[in-house]
Design an enzyme around this catalytic site. Sequence first.
Site, PDB file in Angstrom:
ATOM      1  N   PRO A   1      41.441  39.688  37.772  1.00 49.75           N
ATOM      2  CA  PRO A   1      40.383  38.972  38.710  1.00 49.75           C
ATOM      3  C   PRO A   1      40.550  37.759  39.803  1.00 49.75           C
ATOM      4  O   PRO A   1      39.883  37.050  39.711  1.00 49.75           O
ATOM      5  CB  PRO A   1      39.072  39.072  37.969  1.00 49.75           C
ATOM      6  CG  PRO A   1      39.736  38.350  36.993  1.00 49.75           C
ATOM      7  CD  PRO A   1      41.347  38.980  36.313  1.00 49.75           C
TER       8      PRO A   1
ATOM      9  N   VAL B   1      31.309  42.052  42.534  1.00 49.73           N
ATOM     10  CA  VAL B   1      32.102  41.030  43.224  1.00 49.73           C
ATOM     11  C   VAL B   1      33.009  41.448  43.648  1.00 49.73           C
ATOM     12  O   VAL B   1      33.604  42.502  42.499  1.00 49.73           O
ATOM     13  CB  VAL B   1      32.006  39.426  42.616  1.00 49.73           C
ATOM     14  CG1 VAL B   1      30.488  38.803  42.363  1.00 49.73           C
ATOM     15  CG2 VAL B   1      31.971  39.644  41.359  1.00 49.73           C
ATOM     16  N   SER B   2      33.566  41.733  44.788  1.00 48.62           N
ATOM     17  CA  SER B   2      34.862  41.484  44.784  1.00 48.62           C
ATOM     18  C   SER B   2      35.801  40.065  43.735  1.00 48.62           C
ATOM     19  O   SER B   2      35.172  39.600  44.815  1.00 48.62           O
ATOM     20  CB  SER B   2      36.045  41.566  45.966  1.00 48.62           C
ATOM     21  OG  SER B   2      34.325  42.758  46.621  1.00 48.62           O
ATOM     22  N   CYS B   3      36.755  40.071  43.212  1.00 44.87           N
ATOM     23  CA  CYS B   3      36.719  38.802  42.754  1.00 44.87           C
ATOM     24  C   CYS B   3      38.895  38.766  43.916  1.00 44.87           C
ATOM     25  O   CYS B   3      39.296  39.065  42.997  1.00 44.87           O
ATOM     26  CB  CYS B   3      37.893  39.108  41.167  1.00 44.87           C
ATOM     27  SG  CYS B   3      35.782  39.354  40.310  1.00 44.87           S
ATOM     28  N   ILE B   4      37.818  38.022  44.272  1.00 42.66           N
ATOM     29  CA  ILE B   4      39.580  37.355  44.702  1.00 42.66           C
ATOM     30  C   ILE B   4      39.390  35.985  45.257  1.00 42.66           C
ATOM     31  O   ILE B   4      38.505  35.044  44.268  1.00 42.66           O
ATOM     32  CB  ILE B   4      39.319  37.711  46.353  1.00 42.66           C
ATOM     33  CG1 ILE B   4      38.228  37.475  47.223  1.00 42.66           C
ATOM     34  CG2 ILE B   4      38.957  39.443  46.336  1.00 42.66           C
ATOM     35  CD1 ILE B   4      37.928  37.973  48.525  1.00 42.66           C
TER      36      ILE B   4
END
Lengths: 418, 103
Positions: free
Chosen positions: A295, B100-103
């Site tokens: 992630p 959440v989009s983990c970026i």
Amino acid sequence: MKKLLILGAGTSGTMMANHMHKVLPHQEWEISIVDQDETHYYQPGFLFLPFDLIKSKQLKKSIKKFIPEGVHLVHGTIDRIDKEHDQVFLENGMVLSYDILIIATGTHIAPEEIEGMLEDQWQESIFDFYTYKGAVNLRNKLRMWPGGKLVVHISEMPIKCPVAPLEFAFLSDSYFLNKGIREKADITYVTPMSGAFTKPKATEALGHLLEQKNIKLVPDFNIERVDTENNKIIDYGGQEVAYDLLVTVPTNMGDEMVARSGMGDDLNYVPTDKNTLQTKIKDNIFAIGDATDLPASKAGSVAHFESEILTENIQRYIEGKELKKEFDGHTNCFVETGHGKALLIDFNYTQEPVRGVFPFSGVGPLSLLKETHMNHLGKLAFRWIYWNMLIQGKHIPFVTPTMSLAGKEIEESEQVES
Amino acid sequence: MSERTYAEINIDCNEEGYLTDLDQWNKDVAMDIAVEEGIELQEKHWEVLDYIQDQYRKEVPLTIRKIGKSGIVDIKTFYQLFPGGPLKKASRIAGIPKPVSCI
């Protein structure tokens, strides 16, 4: 002789070949690296190419040039990994055995995942800038483009270099202004995320920049298909956005080889421990960079930080020691904002990007989450650092693999669980 | 952190109204949150909510693509069940954190 095999000679694989060659005793370990290509591309340059800000020849060098002498470079396409027998099959019939395997096969665009994208309009009015060819074609298109509706679009997350499409929108604004056609160009930024970025402080700063540059934002847009007859993209909720020129980041997927080996998730990413970089597939298989399901951002800086930790963990694995749970998701990205400026973000799994200075507390010289000319110079200098230090596995002075809080303006409540 | 009242009990929520403790969740709480989102929960909704809670407990990050491949609903139906932002709305009703989009 024991064998270390690295799959993929891109940014991550090349770094690991250099690191491991330095630390493993040559009389005990044979290192091989496999890749299907012969050219190493400077991928951050793909962003600049469409705007004629870099020459295409500055982006290409031979893969061979960066593989140290003594490491075997094998040219071939990987068919699959046979994890039971510690072997890798190539499409040309070659079989490579290993004691330790590092998967560094990266990610690539998969426009075929979206209905209508990869049809007659692909590379005509629908472009990507995530491939060398796409960036060159888009440059040629933009040189002749008279103006109209430009839509900069992300298909779905995760993508490589998640700030690149935003940078593309910012640089378009500069480019059209310089060409004197800004008033003829209507720029819209369409994203599946709820704002310009995912992390709150950066979303606020970047969202503000979009507004300032008169770029419209369409958030929460999950594309279902491209309607090439009527030049519009349509999302699952029925929302439509019209375009004359669509610059999209298609779905990103890991290498097909991962699927053929029966070890990926639904996007072909390799399940990997987010702190040790050992895969969840088998103890002697490690993964790095864009190929993993971590992630964290899929970015060169992340791969660089990972490589220092992975090098140590592979040595510990060989010595039978417990692996260090050290990788913290550290990411460091320059965000080009146009007009000779850039901002810089530095964050990890738990600390979102905040304002401050980098890398020296109280000094900088780079500013975090703030547009400056100095940051832009940093981004330009990065190409030299990439070719001469980063992929050769040299440590970049003052930048630690784990994130430092020094120089950051932190509030108590900003440390969140990811 | 704030408290909101659902199904006549005080529930811990964050500023955006997402539950901070899944143990406080029950079907009555879900129905009350759904009303706030303008949704009346039917059988298919419950199947989706079950699925995403299960994924959350297994620590599998949720995406629209994953829901579409779950065998529970296709993406189009998911949008019809939770119009607007389906993943966000379904997560809130299911009592799990905002994805959440983990970026």
